[in-house]
Design a protein around this motif. Structure first.
Motif, short mmCIF file in Angstrom:
data_model
loop_
_atom_site.label_atom_id
_atom_site.label_comp_id
_atom_site.label_asym_id
_atom_site.label_seq_id
_atom_site.Cartn_x
_atom_site.Cartn_y
_atom_site.Cartn_z
N GLY A 38 0.66 -1.12 0.08
CA GLY A 38 -0.15 0.09 0.00
C GLY A 38 0.84 1.21 0.02
O GLY A 38 0.60 2.11 -0.66
N SER A 39 1.93 1.19 0.71
CA SER A 39 2.67 2.32 0.69
C SER A 39 3.52 2.59 -0.63
O SER A 39 3.63 3.65 -0.98
N GLY A 41 2.19 1.94 -3.31
CA GLY A 41 1.25 2.23 -4.38
C GLY A 41 1.24 3.74 -4.27
O GLY A 41 0.75 4.55 -5.01
N LEU A 42 1.70 4.52 -3.04
CA LEU A 42 1.70 6.01 -3.06
C LEU A 42 2.58 6.39 -4.21
O LEU A 42 2.47 7.71 -4.52
N LEU A 43 3.52 5.72 -4.83
CA LEU A 43 4.57 6.29 -5.76
C LEU A 43 3.63 6.36 -7.09
O LEU A 43 3.83 7.62 -7.64
N THR A 44 2.49 5.74 -7.30
CA THR A 44 1.53 6.05 -8.63
C THR A 44 0.74 7.22 -8.16
O THR A 44 0.76 8.11 -9.14
N SER A 45 0.38 7.42 -6.73
CA SER A 45 -0.37 8.58 -6.43
C SER A 45 0.32 10.02 -6.47
O SER A 45 -0.12 11.16 -6.87
N ALA A 46 1.59 9.88 -6.04
CA ALA A 46 2.60 11.09 -6.09
C ALA A 46 2.81 11.34 -7.61
O ALA A 46 2.76 12.71 -7.87
N LEU A 95 10.06 8.25 -3.43
CA LEU A 95 8.77 9.00 -3.49
C LEU A 95 8.90 10.45 -4.11
O LEU A 95 8.22 11.07 -5.06
N PRO A 345 -8.58 5.20 -7.95
CA PRO A 345 -9.01 4.96 -6.45
C PRO A 345 -10.55 4.96 -6.69
O PRO A 345 -11.21 4.00 -5.61
#
Length: 390
Positions: A38-39, A41-46, A95, A345
């Motif tokens: 999950g953490s 996956g923040l690479l995609t959101s960033a 990140l 999301p």
């Protein structure tokens, strides 16, 4: 089409590969850097958030600089971010590199869209945009599956190095293929920034930006989770995942190429014909996902329709923002990536079943068509007429 357009498309290919490649690398990155999936996956959101914020910000900062200098600077920063990402052992640093890469990508695409439109006659913006976006569609055909294979063989860091190396011929192409100061509105003789930002009060511009974002949200809602459809609903092995991704990418290339020939003069036709077909295709894919032949055919068709309709709407953004010659590309980029950031999301909330994201895509397209219906006259306007304020 002018040769510089294809050189710009090469850079867009490298950046598109980077934007989409993490779908197959997140598990390896999480394991290597000792963080949760999950953490990771923040690479995609960033990256997605950086694209949305970075498009107008970077375009505003670069608006009084020659297009070639800005584009070259963005490519080099993008490459440097991937070099740092390839060597770091720190997840926060990785990140941060994704956010920096997204800002550079957003700035490049915003300036490249404006540059591409300036390289051709006013009635050929759609075809120029099709050439530019072909870099993104080819990334889904070749870059993303290639990155998955490279990552499996040599690790995720090798993919970051490969993207950085891809930037070198792209940078050379920008340096050698574009004039130092092309005859476009990237100089101080253009409208003031305040006047260009005021274009965002135009209802027609906001309409096509919203529609472009909705269609792109639908596209990425399903594209992000196609692997789950392949291995879940379709019951196929993992080796079929790159096949399906390539089919979607091939369809997107066909769609953006065909729409590029129609979006200048017949945008209403593309929306009127492609919209209902795209709407019908997502639930059809959800219902027939268990039949591999139907799955493969529909994935290609949905890729084609998604990018034909999305590309046409983004072309309309450039026409409706004709009064903002240095910022129009950033408005188009922001609309594209707002959809790319919102779609996954939203679709993730429907992952109770593997086909849930496909139904979400159908609902997002339905929302776009319902919004567009009362304003179909705006979408039917020819490009040149619209850009002249008719």
């Amino acid at each position: 089409m002018p040769l510089p357009l294809y050189l710009l498309a090469l850079a867009v290919f490298a950046m598109g590969t980077s934007e989409f490649m993490l779908a197959g690398l997140v598990p390896d990155i999480a394991a290597d850097l000792r963080v949760s999936a999950g953490s990771a996956g923040l690479l995609t959101s960033a990256f997605a958030i950086g694209m949305v914020v970075g498009a107008p910000l970077m375009a505003g900062l670069a608006r009084n600089r020659p297009g070639r200098a800005s584009l070259l600077g963005f490519v080099l920063v993008f490459a440097a971010a991937h070099v740092v990402g390839a060597v770091t052992a720190s997840f926060p640093v990785l990140l941060a590199t994704r956010a920096v890469a997204a800002l550079a990508n957003a700035g490049f695409l915003a300036v490249a869209l404006t540059t591409a439109a300036a390289l051709v006659s006013p009635d050929r913006k759609g075809r120029a945009l099709a050439v530019l976006l072909s870099g993104t569609t080819i990334a889904t055909v070749a870059g993303v599956p290639g990155g998955a294979v490279l990552g499996a063989l040599l690790g995720w860091r090798a993919v970051f190095w490969a993207v950085a190396l891809l930037c070198l011929p792209a940078a050379l192409g920008v340096l050698k293929g574009l004039p130092a100061r092309p005859a476009q509105a990237d100089t101080t003789g253009g409208p003031a920034l305040r006047a260009e930002l005021a274009q965002l009060r135009s209802p027609r511009l906001l309409l096509v930006m919203l529609l472009g974002a909705l269609v792109n949200a639908a596209t990425f809602a399903s594209f992000t989770f196609l692997a789950l459809v392949v291995t879940g609903a379709a019951g196929l092995g993992e080796r079929w995942i790159p096949v399906v991704l390539v089919l979607f990418g091939a369809g997107s290339f066909a769609g953006v190429t065909l729409a590029g020939r129609l979006s200048d003069r017949r945008p209403g036709l593309v929306v009127a014909a492609g919209g209902p077909l795209l709407l019908a295709g997502w639930p059809a894919l959800a219902l027939l996902a268990g039949e591999p032949p139907a799955l493969l055919a529909l994935v290609f068709a949905q890729g084609a329709l998604s990018f034909a309709l999305g590309g046409t709407l983004i072309t309309r953004v450039l026409y409706e923002a004709a009064g903002a010659p240095t910022m129009a590309g950033s408005y188009a980029t922001a609309a594209l990536n707002a959809g790319a950031a919102a779609g996954p999301p939203i679709a993730a909330a429907a992952l109770g079943t593997a086909t849930g994201p496909l139904w979400v895509s159908g609902l997002l397209v339905l929302a776009a068509l319902l919004v567009a219906l009362p304003f179909r006259g705006v979408l039917a306007r020819q490009g040149v007429a619209s850009s002249m304020g008719e």
